[in-house]
Motif scaffolding. Sequence first.
Motif, short mmCIF file in Angstrom:
data_model
loop_
_atom_site.label_atom_id
_atom_site.label_comp_id
_atom_site.label_asym_id
_atom_site.label_seq_id
_atom_site.Cartn_x
_atom_site.Cartn_y
_atom_site.Cartn_z
N TYR A 111 33.60 56.13 40.33
CA TYR A 111 33.70 54.69 40.55
C TYR A 111 35.00 54.38 41.27
N ALA A 112 34.91 53.64 42.36
CA ALA A 112 36.09 53.36 43.18
C ALA A 112 36.78 52.06 42.81
N VAL A 113 36.02 51.08 42.29
CA VAL A 113 36.57 49.76 42.00
C VAL A 113 35.98 49.26 40.68
N SER A 114 36.62 48.23 40.16
CA SER A 114 36.15 47.63 38.91
C SER A 114 36.39 46.13 38.96
N SER A 115 35.45 45.37 38.41
CA SER A 115 35.60 43.92 38.32
C SER A 115 35.25 43.45 36.91
N LEU A 116 35.69 42.26 36.57
CA LEU A 116 35.40 41.71 35.25
C LEU A 116 35.69 40.22 35.23
N TYR A 117 35.20 39.56 34.20
CA TYR A 117 35.59 38.20 33.87
C TYR A 117 36.44 38.28 32.61
N PRO A 118 37.73 37.95 32.68
CA PRO A 118 38.65 38.20 31.56
C PRO A 118 38.59 37.12 30.50
N PHE A 119 38.92 37.49 29.27
CA PHE A 119 39.14 36.47 28.26
C PHE A 119 40.54 35.88 28.42
N ARG A 120 41.46 36.68 28.97
CA ARG A 120 42.83 36.24 29.24
C ARG A 120 43.35 37.04 30.43
N PRO A 121 43.50 36.41 31.62
CA PRO A 121 43.89 37.16 32.81
C PRO A 121 45.18 37.96 32.65
N SER A 122 46.17 37.41 31.94
CA SER A 122 47.44 38.12 31.82
C SER A 122 47.27 39.44 31.09
N PHE A 123 46.30 39.54 30.20
CA PHE A 123 46.04 40.80 29.51
C PHE A 123 45.53 41.85 30.50
N ALA A 131 43.61 38.73 40.26
CA ALA A 131 42.71 37.58 40.18
C ALA A 131 42.00 37.37 41.51
N LEU A 132 40.72 37.00 41.43
CA LEU A 132 39.90 36.66 42.59
C LEU A 132 39.55 35.17 42.52
N PRO A 289 37.05 35.53 38.13
CA PRO A 289 36.92 36.99 38.07
C PRO A 289 38.22 37.70 38.46
N MET A 290 38.28 38.97 38.14
CA MET A 290 39.39 39.83 38.52
C MET A 290 38.81 41.17 38.98
#
Length: 396
Positions: A111-123, A131-132, A289-290
Motif C-alpha cells: 500500500y502506497a498511501v492511506s486516507s481516513l476520516y479522523p475523530f481528532r485531526p491533531s491525533f 488534512a485534505l 478527510p486526511m
Amino acid sequence: MKIRRLANEERPTTSWRLQSYAFEPSPTQPDEVARFHDFLPYLADSITLVVQDGDETLAAVSAIPMRQNVRGVVHPMAGISGVASHPLARRQGHVRTLLTQLLGELRDEGYAVSSLYPFRPSFYARFGYAALPQPRTVSFSPADLGEWLRADLPGELRLQRIRDGYDTYRGFTERLVASRHGFCVLPDSRAVHLRDDDKRWLVSASHEGEVIGAVTYRIDDHGGTLRADDLLTVGPLGRALLLQFFARHVDQVARISAIVAADETPELWAADLATHTESTVAFPGAVAPMARLLTLDGLHGLPTGPGRVRVEIVDDPLLAGSYLLDGTDGQLTVSRADAPALPAATLTAAGISALVYGVADPDDLPLRGFGTVPPSAATQLRSLFPRTTPHLSTTF
C-alpha cells in the motif's frame, strides 16, 4: 497482552463490540447485532488488528483495501476505519501501538498511501496524516433551475434503482478513479453493499453512448428535500443534464441538496440560482478527510513539474531517511542517493504528504511545524508538486 490480525468471522465477538460502542447508538439492540452479522460479507477484504488481554479486546483498528488516484496515478490505498478502544482502556497507548503496527504492515504489503476520516485531526497528524479539503454541500430550490429545464441539451438521462444501475455506477467511478486526483474507490466486496442495500435512486447522464455524469440520491418526503450524494461528472454537459433532471422535481420537492468537490462553484451553475453552500467541520461527527504517504519509493513515475531537490524525512518510522526527488523528465524518480549540492528540505511525513496531495505550499510547512524549507528548496518543491485540490468521494 497480544496483538493479532482477526479472521472475518471473529469480528462480532471482538472488534465489533468496541466499534459499536464508539460509533453506534448504545446499548446495542438485538436487531443491530443481527444487522452486523448480515454485514460481515462486505468486510471480507478488510484488515483488522486488535490488542487483547486474555479474552478481553482492548482496542481495534481496521483498514479497507481501496484504490486512490494521486496526481494521475492510481495506487493501492488503505482506508483506515473502525479505530476504537474499550472505555476503560483508553489513553493507555493501545490505539497508537496498533495503528503504528498496522501502517507498517500495510506498507510492507504494497500500500502506497492511506486516507481516513479522523475523530481528532491533531491525533492523526502525529501519525503523519495531512488534512485534505472537506467536500461541500450545496442546497437550492429546483425552481431556480428554470433555464436548464428549457434548455435543449444533447444526451440522455436514465433513472434506475441502484440495484439495477449499480454496474453503470461502478463503471463510472472506475473511470473517475483513473482520472481524478484524490478520488478513491472501495473494493468490490465492500462496494456492492450500495447495490444490495438498495436505498438509493441512480440517475445517469450519457452522450453518444458514454456515461458523463451520475448521482445517487433519495427523497425524504413530498415537499421535502431531494438529497443527492456525490455529484459526479466528467464535464459541463454531464453536470447540465443532471441539473436539468433536478429541475424536473420543481413540483415535488422544496429543496435539492448535493455533495460537491471543494473546488466546485455551484453559484455559477445558473443565472438565477440562489445557493447555500457550506463545508462544516465539527468534532467528532463532521470531520474533513486526511491522507498520508506510506512510501516514497512507491511514487516512482508520478507526473510532476520540473524540479530536483533533496528531502530529509524525520520523525516517522515509515518514511524516515534522505531522498533525492527528481522530476526533470516530467515523471518523479525517487532515490536514496545523497546529493549535498542540491537544495535540501527537512520535512515530516505530514509535510511531504501535504505537498504530494497538493494541499500545501512549501512556505506553509514551517508555519505548521511540518519541516524546514529554505527558499531554494521551496522553489524546487513548488515546481515538483503544484497546488491542486483532491476530492475523496463520500462513499469512503
